[in-house]
Enzyme design. Structure first.
Site, mmCIF file in Angstrom:
data_model
loop_
_atom_site.group_PDB
_atom_site.id
_atom_site.type_symbol
_atom_site.label_atom_id
_atom_site.label_comp_id
_atom_site.label_asym_id
_atom_site.label_seq_id
_atom_site.Cartn_x
_atom_site.Cartn_y
_atom_site.Cartn_z
ATOM 1 N N SER A 39 0.283 8.237 -5.045
ATOM 2 C CA SER A 39 1.086 7.769 -3.921
ATOM 3 C C SER A 39 0.945 8.666 -2.688
ATOM 4 O O SER A 39 0.973 9.892 -2.778
ATOM 5 C CB SER A 39 2.565 7.710 -4.324
ATOM 6 O OG SER A 39 3.364 7.355 -3.209
ATOM 7 N N LYS B 236 10.166 -3.167 -8.505
ATOM 8 C CA LYS B 236 10.817 -3.773 -7.334
ATOM 9 C C LYS B 236 11.735 -4.942 -7.695
ATOM 10 O O LYS B 236 12.804 -5.106 -7.101
ATOM 11 C CB LYS B 236 9.763 -4.246 -6.327
ATOM 12 C CG LYS B 236 9.087 -3.128 -5.561
ATOM 13 C CD LYS B 236 8.147 -3.699 -4.508
ATOM 14 C CE LYS B 236 7.458 -2.597 -3.734
ATOM 15 N NZ LYS B 236 6.572 -3.145 -2.684
ATOM 16 N N GLN C 172 6.448 0.588 6.714
ATOM 17 C CA GLN C 172 7.607 0.354 5.833
ATOM 18 C C GLN C 172 8.266 1.671 5.457
ATOM 19 O O GLN C 172 9.479 1.734 5.262
ATOM 20 C CB GLN C 172 7.211 -0.468 4.591
ATOM 21 C CG GLN C 172 6.231 0.182 3.629
ATOM 22 C CD GLN C 172 6.884 1.114 2.637
ATOM 23 O OE1 GLN C 172 8.062 1.004 2.367
ATOM 24 N NE2 GLN C 172 6.116 2.045 2.097
#
Length: 273
Positions: free
Chosen positions: A15, A66, A245
């Site tokens: 990430s 999510k 985002q």
């Protein structure tokens, strides 16, 4: 004491979120530390309880969590409720409030790139959690049409029903796209991570059309190759959406929206696209 934030998912070691958020913190003079935490599927509830107990003030959520996160929030924002997916958690006294910044990130990046949406025929490939966060913001930009396509018909049809009060979403399977033409094609599938491109008919990109991919780096290569073969006039990866985002989440947590161009430029050499 330094404020703590994290991104959780599996896998998570790749990430870029810690790099992005720590750069935002430095640029805005915020005293915080942001880290990546591996959370396997099926362990989200325990992980969130542990993070809350450890004093974390905010959490970003990525695959595979999510769609499960909304059920673990004491309340969620209207856009997260509509999407049925949460990618950002804000600490409350008792637990977590949920939000979804995926759609905002996409629209901001498309605007940064000067991609037209209004009055355009738009195709979204895929139907996962990120897509659910994108549909309402895309419809708000007033495209001529918005089509969501997947390998099977069930999820696109479910999404069309879910968002019918917001606008019209046309559900399709990849195979039934034959004969359609789109001005903008957004790839929101994970196929690129396996080195492949979703099997969709040739000729679906209209002359002069543009392509956008939510993935970046090596995962973006198959879609870029396909877009080039289809004659796309513009092709972009999703690194900008990732940064945008993240900036939206940072603003929810810290009350200030960081500048994104510098961070995006710093990431380009390291991600190879």
């Amino acid at each position: 004491m330094t404020d703590r934030y994290a991104v959780i998912g599996q896998p998570i070691s790749h990430s870029k979120s810690p790099t992005i958020h720590n750069a935002f913190a430095q640029a805005t003079h915020q005293d915080l530390r942001y880290e990546a935490v591996e959370v396997p599927a099926g362990t989200l509830a325990d992980a969130l309880q542990r993070l809350h107990g450890d004093g974390f003030l905010g959490v970003n959520i990525t695959l595979p969590h999510k769609a499960d996160a909304p059920m673990l929030c004491e309340m969620i924002s209207e856009r997260a409720q509509l999407a049925g997916a949460v990618n950002t958690l804000i600490r409350s006294d008792a637990g977590w409030r949920g939000d979804n910044t995926d759609g905002e990130g996409l629209i901001r990046d498309l605007q940064r790139l000067a991609y037209a949406i209004k009055d355009q025929h738009v195709l979204v490939l895929g139907s996962g959690g990120a897509v659910r966060g994108m549909i309402a913001p895309l419809l708000a930009e007033q495209p001529a049409s918005l089509t969501v396509s997947n390998r099977s018909p069930w999820t696109p049809e479910k999404l069309a029903e879910q968002f019918r009060t917001v606008g019209t979403v046309t559900p399709r399977t990849h195979a039934t796209l034959k004969g359609d033409r789109f001005d903008l094609i957004i790839n929101a599938t994970s196929a690129g991570h396996a080195g492949v491109m979703p099997r969709i008919p040739a000729g679906v990109l209209a002359k002069g059309g543009a392509c956008y991919d939510l993935t970046y780096g090596t995962a973006h290569a198959p879609f870029r190759k396909w877009a080039e073969a289809q004659g796309a006039t513009r092709i972009a990866d999703g690194l900008g959406m990732l940064v945008e985002q993240a900036a939206a989440a940072f603003a929810l947590w810290r009350g200030v929206r960081p500048e994104t161009e510098t961070v995006l430029a710093s990431l380009r050499p390291s991600q190879g696209a």
